[in-house]
Design a protein around this motif. Structure first.
Motif, PDB file in Angstrom:
ATOM      1  N   ASP A   4       2.367   1.537  -3.633  1.00 54.60           N
ATOM      2  CA  ASP A   4       1.290   1.936  -4.554  1.00 54.60           C
ATOM      3  C   ASP A   4       0.913   3.402  -4.348  1.00 54.60           C
ATOM      4  O   ASP A   4       0.673   4.137  -5.304  1.00 54.60           O
ATOM      5  N   SER A  46       0.839  -1.206   0.000  1.00 58.40           N
ATOM      6  CA  SER A  46       0.000   0.000   0.000  1.00 58.40           C
ATOM      7  C   SER A  46       0.872   1.253   0.000  1.00 58.40           C
ATOM      8  O   SER A  46       0.527   2.256  -0.623  1.00 58.40           O
ATOM      9  N   GLU A  79      -6.434  -5.501  -0.565  1.00 57.35           N
ATOM     10  CA  GLU A  79      -5.712  -4.247  -0.408  1.00 57.35           C
ATOM     11  C   GLU A  79      -5.772  -3.798   1.043  1.00 57.35           C
ATOM     12  O   GLU A  79      -6.809  -3.878   1.681  1.00 57.35           O
TER      13      GLU A  79
END
Length: 160
Positions: A12, A9, A128
């Protein structure tokens, strides 16, 4: 400012929100580089300087900063191409070390395609993880439970 439960995370987020990263924490600079974002290490100790030199990471010694630098000047003076030049030799040295010491590894039997190593596949299958932002009022206990759940899910995926 944001906090992250997982490296994925974090990486990203950086890939979608940052054009340049700089700071004294090597992990933050590495996350930026993995996201394809140029990063400049402000090295405040010998260990981070040694890592930067070995891997060709752009850095400036913290004690060399005057305090009135313009970050654009630091960016312009940095060579962001050196890590790419150094990585193949460093990686080969790493695999040779594993092989010389009888440590079984996936690279000795033929390197998997990028993103296809078992760990990478396991990460892709995980849900996620949330990005934590100031003002979200997420209690520490809940953040820790979220991180532990993520780690447990990753362990289950890797055991398959």
């Amino acid at each position: 400012m944001a906090g992250f439960v997982s490296a994925r995370s974090w990486i990203d987020f950086l890939a979608g929100h940052a054009d340049f990263a700089f700071g004294s924490r090597i992990h933050g600079n590495l996350a930026a580089l993995l996201a394809g974002v140029p990063a400049l290490l402000i090295s405040c100790d010998l260990r981070t300087r040694e890592l930067a030199r070995y891997h060709g990471l752009p850095f400036v010694a913290g004690e060399a900063l005057r305090g009135d630098e313009d970050v654009r000047e630091l960016y312009a003076a940095a060579d962001f191409s050196e890590p790419g030049r150094r990585h193949p030799e460093n990686f080969r040295r790493f695999v040779d070390f594993l092989d010389a010491n009888g440590i079984e590894n996936i690279y000795s039997i033929g390197a998997p395609a990028v993103g296809e190593a078992p760990f990478d596949r396991a990460l892709k299958e995980l849900p996620e993880s949330p990005v934590l932002r100031p003002g979200m009022n997420v209690p520490l206990g809940e953040r820790l439970r979220s991180m532990e759940m993520y780690i447990q899910a990753l362990r289950r995926k890797l055991k398959r």
